[in-house]
Design a protein around this motif. Structure first.
Motif, PDB file in Angstrom:
ATOM      1  N   GLY A 176       7.044  -9.701  13.766  1.00 50.01           N
ATOM      2  CA  GLY A 176       8.158 -10.621  13.645  1.00 50.01           C
ATOM      3  C   GLY A 176       7.781 -12.005  13.166  1.00 50.01           C
ATOM      4  O   GLY A 176       8.658 -12.796  12.786  1.00 50.01           O
ATOM      5  N   GLN A 177       6.471 -12.310  13.149  1.00 49.33           N
ATOM      6  CA  GLN A 177       6.051 -13.663  12.800  1.00 49.33           C
ATOM      7  C   GLN A 177       5.341 -13.735  11.453  1.00 49.33           C
ATOM      8  O   GLN A 177       5.816 -14.394  10.539  1.00 49.33           O
ATOM      9  N   SER A 178       4.204 -13.070  11.328  1.00 48.77           N
ATOM     10  CA  SER A 178       3.384 -13.309  10.137  1.00 48.77           C
ATOM     11  C   SER A 178       3.003 -12.058   9.352  1.00 48.77           C
ATOM     12  O   SER A 178       2.579 -12.158   8.206  1.00 48.77           O
ATOM     13  N   PHE A 179       3.134 -10.876   9.958  1.00 46.46           N
ATOM     14  CA  PHE A 179       2.707  -9.658   9.255  1.00 46.46           C
ATOM     15  C   PHE A 179       3.744  -9.309   8.188  1.00 46.46           C
ATOM     16  O   PHE A 179       4.946  -9.347   8.449  1.00 46.46           O
ATOM     17  N   PRO A 180       3.287  -8.965   6.976  1.00 47.20           N
ATOM     18  CA  PRO A 180       4.254  -8.667   5.905  1.00 47.20           C
ATOM     19  C   PRO A 180       5.040  -7.391   6.187  1.00 47.20           C
ATOM     20  O   PRO A 180       4.459  -6.318   6.381  1.00 47.20           O
ATOM     21  N   VAL A 181       6.358  -7.513   6.200  1.00 46.85           N
ATOM     22  CA  VAL A 181       7.227  -6.355   6.373  1.00 46.85           C
ATOM     23  C   VAL A 181       8.124  -6.244   5.142  1.00 46.85           C
ATOM     24  O   VAL A 181       7.661  -6.439   4.027  1.00 46.85           O
ATOM     25  N   ASN A 182       9.389  -5.890   5.322  1.00 46.36           N
ATOM     26  CA  ASN A 182      10.281  -5.639   4.184  1.00 46.36           C
ATOM     27  C   ASN A 182       9.659  -4.628   3.212  1.00 46.36           C
ATOM     28  O   ASN A 182       9.773  -4.760   1.990  1.00 46.36           O
ATOM     29  N   ARG A 183       8.979  -3.668   3.795  1.00 46.23           N
ATOM     30  CA  ARG A 183       8.325  -2.586   3.051  1.00 46.23           C
ATOM     31  C   ARG A 183       8.564  -1.290   3.813  1.00 46.23           C
ATOM     32  O   ARG A 183       9.044  -1.313   4.947  1.00 46.23           O
ATOM     33  N   PRO A 184       8.215  -0.119   3.228  1.00 45.34           N
ATOM     34  CA  PRO A 184       8.376   1.131   3.972  1.00 45.34           C
ATOM     35  C   PRO A 184       7.669   1.073   5.324  1.00 45.34           C
ATOM     36  O   PRO A 184       6.531   0.593   5.429  1.00 45.34           O
ATOM     37  N   LEU A 185       8.342   1.562   6.353  1.00 43.34           N
ATOM     38  CA  LEU A 185       7.773   1.534   7.697  1.00 43.34           C
ATOM     39  C   LEU A 185       6.419   2.220   7.741  1.00 43.34           C
ATOM     40  O   LEU A 185       5.491   1.736   8.408  1.00 43.34           O
ATOM     41  N   ALA A 186       6.270   3.338   7.039  1.00 44.11           N
ATOM     42  CA  ALA A 186       4.996   4.056   7.040  1.00 44.11           C
ATOM     43  C   ALA A 186       3.875   3.176   6.508  1.00 44.11           C
ATOM     44  O   ALA A 186       2.760   3.171   7.044  1.00 44.11           O
ATOM     45  N   THR A 187       4.140   2.401   5.470  1.00 43.98           N
ATOM     46  CA  THR A 187       3.134   1.508   4.901  1.00 43.98           C
ATOM     47  C   THR A 187       2.785   0.399   5.877  1.00 43.98           C
ATOM     48  O   THR A 187       1.607   0.061   6.074  1.00 43.98           O
ATOM     49  N   VAL A 188       3.796  -0.174   6.504  1.00 39.47           N
ATOM     50  CA  VAL A 188       3.567  -1.252   7.469  1.00 39.47           C
ATOM     51  C   VAL A 188       2.722  -0.752   8.633  1.00 39.47           C
ATOM     52  O   VAL A 188       1.761  -1.407   9.057  1.00 39.47           O
ATOM     53  N   MET A 189       3.047   0.419   9.165  1.00 42.41           N
ATOM     54  CA  MET A 189       2.307   0.960  10.305  1.00 42.41           C
ATOM     55  C   MET A 189       0.872   1.317   9.918  1.00 42.41           C
ATOM     56  O   MET A 189      -0.066   1.112  10.684  1.00 42.41           O
ATOM     57  N   GLN A 190       0.686   1.853   8.714  1.00 43.46           N
ATOM     58  CA  GLN A 190      -0.658   2.188   8.251  1.00 43.46           C
ATOM     59  C   GLN A 190      -1.519   0.931   8.166  1.00 43.46           C
ATOM     60  O   GLN A 190      -2.658   0.900   8.648  1.00 43.46           O
ATOM     61  N   GLU A 191      -0.982  -0.118   7.574  1.00 44.40           N
ATOM     62  CA  GLU A 191      -1.764  -1.344   7.409  1.00 44.40           C
ATOM     63  C   GLU A 191      -1.997  -2.049   8.734  1.00 44.40           C
ATOM     64  O   GLU A 191      -3.066  -2.622   8.960  1.00 44.40           O
ATOM     65  N   LEU A 192      -1.010  -2.005   9.636  1.00 47.38           N
ATOM     66  CA  LEU A 192      -1.199  -2.608  10.951  1.00 47.38           C
ATOM     67  C   LEU A 192      -2.271  -1.858  11.728  1.00 47.38           C
ATOM     68  O   LEU A 192      -3.137  -2.476  12.369  1.00 47.38           O
ATOM     69  N   GLU A 193      -2.252  -0.528  11.663  1.00 46.98           N
ATOM     70  CA  GLU A 193      -3.274   0.256  12.351  1.00 46.98           C
ATOM     71  C   GLU A 193      -4.659  -0.045  11.792  1.00 46.98           C
ATOM     72  O   GLU A 193      -5.631  -0.201  12.549  1.00 46.98           O
ATOM     73  N   LYS A 194      -4.777  -0.149  10.485  1.00 46.83           N
ATOM     74  CA  LYS A 194      -6.070  -0.486   9.883  1.00 46.83           C
ATOM     75  C   LYS A 194      -6.557  -1.841  10.351  1.00 46.83           C
ATOM     76  O   LYS A 194      -7.753  -2.034  10.606  1.00 46.83           O
ATOM     77  N   GLN A 195      -5.638  -2.793  10.464  1.00 45.84           N
ATOM     78  CA  GLN A 195      -6.029  -4.127  10.924  1.00 45.84           C
ATOM     79  C   GLN A 195      -6.515  -4.090  12.369  1.00 45.84           C
ATOM     80  O   GLN A 195      -7.540  -4.699  12.705  1.00 45.84           O
ATOM     81  N   LEU A 196      -5.814  -3.351  13.224  1.00 46.10           N
ATOM     82  CA  LEU A 196      -6.207  -3.282  14.630  1.00 46.10           C
ATOM     83  C   LEU A 196      -7.506  -2.508  14.812  1.00 46.10           C
ATOM     84  O   LEU A 196      -8.267  -2.784  15.748  1.00 46.10           O
ATOM     85  N   ARG A 197      -7.768  -1.560  13.936  1.00 48.34           N
ATOM     86  CA  ARG A 197      -9.018  -0.798  14.000  1.00 48.34           C
ATOM     87  C   ARG A 197     -10.165  -1.499  13.285  1.00 48.34           C
ATOM     88  O   ARG A 197     -11.307  -1.049  13.345  1.00 48.34           O
ATOM     89  N   ALA A 198      -9.851  -2.596  12.598  1.00 48.34           N
ATOM     90  CA  ALA A 198     -10.847  -3.339  11.817  1.00 48.34           C
ATOM     91  C   ALA A 198     -11.503  -2.441  10.775  1.00 48.34           C
ATOM     92  O   ALA A 198     -12.706  -2.531  10.532  1.00 48.34           O
ATOM     93  N   ASP A 199     -10.710  -1.564  10.155  1.00 46.98           N
ATOM     94  CA  ASP A 199     -11.240  -0.688   9.112  1.00 46.98           C
ATOM     95  C   ASP A 199     -11.776  -1.524   7.959  1.00 46.98           C
ATOM     96  O   ASP A 199     -11.148  -2.486   7.510  1.00 46.98           O
TER      97      ASP A 199
END
Length: 652
Positions: free
Chosen positions: A576-599
């Motif tokens: 809700g603050q800084s992560f880029p959204v307004n994109r497909p939910l699947a893409t947002v979740m994939q990129e958020l998971e990668k960030q949290l996993r530090a891939d």
């Protein structure tokens, strides 16, 4: 285990049942669930006390931090904030203590602190710290358990006791806590290890009488913390063989899971596995002492496969192949126990758990009905059409879903973010969603029934999308004709009854013809409605207070630790603050998971820290993208729109 960081429990016996810990010898002894034995006849189980507990004085001269705390004796509570800033080097102990967040008074949530030891002093092998992320996670998990053990009495004193009650002017606080793992080895923020240092993150309820600082007591606690750290964050203080076994056991589980796809499997259950748990609130393995009827798992010969692991060598057990697998059996014969073990096979377990060689496809999602949940702009048309009054199901929204519409939404939302295996238990499903028998078809005409039963879709789901299903049924044989394998649980023994089930299915009335599955629509996640209007607080493993609304996760069954829910709550804020959204939910979740996993980042770098707005949080545990998406989908203020350019039948 559910280690509730910051929660104070009045039932020590419940707490001990849920926490997994060592033998209290400071070496990370096995098995973890053997509780610490009191050394002085007192209570070493934490809890509340009316007076400051008597504690062993720390050995050696006072360090600069302890002297500073003693200088604060009797001052007003806000003076504790003088401890913030740079770290406090602890003389002759090769460690530094940081006060990242200091509470405003003794009744506020506890302060956040970190203890850092240079890796040159800690002495952990680079092969454990920097070679692979799974080894790093296992190392940090082991160290967290040992440090928790030390704090809870392994060094002779329980530093987790808090003082509560006795009036305004009596002693308050004083408890040290670390987010202790349970049966699962999951990446967490409680301990991090990099090539440069190893660091433990804890909470400390800074002690006071009323609003007056108890500096001498705080200095005593810091001394106890330093001793606990010396017994946990230095390789020389640990049982090197036990640490090696711990890391190798976790590495084997990860290797087992990674081989499933190439073997054409979605799950594996090792022979000898202990599937039952002690109770519904105690995740430790059942033992013969708990039940003389305990049966360990044994694969049917026809389904037995062998897999070679890096350290354990060849293990043998039941392989569940891709496709549709049905689990049947009488009541209380172990069907749901088997499925429950499978749904938690996405996680590595602590050695001695009994399910170390039970693993499942990492993209498996447990599906169930969820009456009353909100659904927003979800295409459930593969299952439900022609609702009364012409209500559309291609962009279905409701604040109070029925059992069938909620189950349809749960399936479509899981597919949208990439689920490749669905785990379904008839007991928690909507009956009218699963099947529709001939008598009901005769009474209610097909054109009056908007639901296409799951039994007609489960086969096309696999053949068109490649998504497998493991299904527990006890009341209908309609699934026999669409199943690739049928397993019967008979007094907790697994039997392959596939051939017999097919024969029965062919003799019975023919089921309704299969129909194409339909499309999996992609939705675009909108920024509007994601930010919390107020405080965000994780009230329990199953409920997040998100501003003025609640995110209910009771039916998101693959969450196992409250700190996963904490991470999800802060991830929602990040979206809700800084992560880029307004994109497909699947893409947002994939990129958020990668960030949290530090891939893509160096091993040891903590991706969960990206959720913290300022200082590192001591109590995050990594959630999967499926649970992150589940929370977004249950956030009643979230907004989506169907992305027509991404509506297709391609698996994510």
């Amino acid at each position: 285990g559910r280690a509730l960081q910051g929660f104070r429990r009045t039932l020590p016996q419940l707490r001990c049942g849920l926490r997994a810990m060592g033998k209290g010898k400071g070496k990370g002894g096995y098995p973890w669930w053997e509780h610490i034995k009191p050394r002085d006849g007192g209570n070493h189980g934490g809890g509340w006390h009316n007076e400051a507990p008597s504690r062993k004085a720390s050995s050696g001269p006072l360090n600069a931090l302890q002297k500073k705390l003693q200088e604060l004796e009797g001052r007003q509570y806000p003076s504790y904030k003088d401890l913030m800033g740079g770290g406090w080097d602890i003389e002759k102990r090769s460690m530094s203590i940081f006060f990242d967040r200091v509470q405003g008074d003794a009744y506020a949530p506890p302060s956040w602190i970190r203890v850092r030891v240079p890796m040159s002093s800690a002495g952990f092998p680079a092969a454990y710290v920097s070679k692979t992320r799974v080894r790093n996670t296992a190392l940090c998990d082991y160290v967290t358990r040992v440090l928790s053990d030390r704090l809870r009495g392994g060094g002779g004193t329980d530093w987790t006791q808090t003082v509560q009650g006795g009036g305004w002017a009596s002693s308050k606080g004083g408890d040290l806590q670390i987010d202790t793992p349970g049966q699962y080895v999951i990446e967490r923020s409680s301990v991090i290890a990099t090539a440069s240092f190893i660091e433990a993150r804890l909470t400390l309820a800074l002690p006071a009488r009323g609003r007056s600082i108890e500096g001498y007591r705080a200095a005593d606690i810091v001394g106890g913390l330093c001793e606990a750290v010396e017994g946990a964050l230095f390789a020389s203080a640990l049982d090197s063989d036990a640490l090696k076994r711990h890391i190798e056991a976790v590495e084997d589980q990860d290797a087992l899971r990674s081989q499933l796809t190439e073997l054409g499997l979605i799950a594996f259950m090792g022979n000898g596995a202990v599937l039952p748990r002690k109770s519904g609130v105690d995740d430790r393995p059942m033992t013969k002492k708990d039940s003389s009827n305990l049966v360990t798992f044994q694969s049917p010969p026809s389904m037995e496969v062998s897999i070679t692991l890096p350290h354990a060598g060849t293990v043998t057990g039941m392989g569940i192949r891709k496709g549709v697998t049905v689990i049947v059996g009488g009541g209380f014969h172990g069907k749901s126990t088997l499925l429950h073990a499978l749904q938690l096979g996405i996680y590595n377990k602590v050695p001695g758990d009994g399910r170390e060689h039970v693993c499942c496809d990492a993209s498996s999602v447990k599906i169930r009905a969820e009456d009353g949940r909100s659904v927003t702009c979800t295409d459930i048309s593969p299952f439900i059409n022609n609702l009364p009054f012409g209500k559309a199901t291609t962009e279905f929204s409701t604040g109070d879903a029925s059992g069938s519409t909620s189950q349809a939404a749960n399936i479509m939302e899981a597919l949208e973010v990439g689920a490749q295996t669905l785990l379904v238990d008839e007991d928690t499903c909507a009956t009218n969603f699963m099947i529709r028998d001939e008598k009901m078809k005769a009474l209610v005409a097909p054109d009056k029934e908007p639901i296409t039963a799951f039994v007609r879709k489960v086969r096309p789901l696999f053949e068109e999308l490649g998504v497998s299903t493991v299904l527990v049924v006890g009341g209908s044989g309609d699934f026999f004709t669409v199943a690739d394998a049928v397993i019967m649980m008979d007094e907790y023994l697994a039997k392959d009854v596939t051939q017999r089930a097919r024969e029965i299915g062919q003799k019975s009335a023919l089921p309704a013809a299969e129909v194409p599955f339909g499309k999996v629509s992609r939705r675009r996640l909108q920024k509007d409605g994601l930010a919390a209007e107020g405080k965000v607080q994780c009230r329990s493993l199953r409920c997040i207070q998100y501003g003025d609304t609640e995110v209910e996760l009771s039916c998101v069954e693959q969450l196992v630790e409250i700190s996963q829910a904490r991470a999800i709550g802060d991830a929602l804020q990040l979206l809700g603050q800084s992560f880029p959204v307004n994109r497909p939910l699947a893409t947002v979740m994939q990129e958020l998971e990668k960030q949290l996993r530090a891939d893509g980042k160096p091993v040891g770098e903590q991706g969960l820290d990206s959720l913290s707005r300022r200082e590192p949080c001591p109590f995050y545990v990594l959630p999967r993208r499926f649970e992150l998406a589940a929370a977004v989908n249950r956030l009643r203020t979230a907004r989506f729109m169907i992305d027509g350019n991404n509506a297709d039948n391609t698996a994510w």
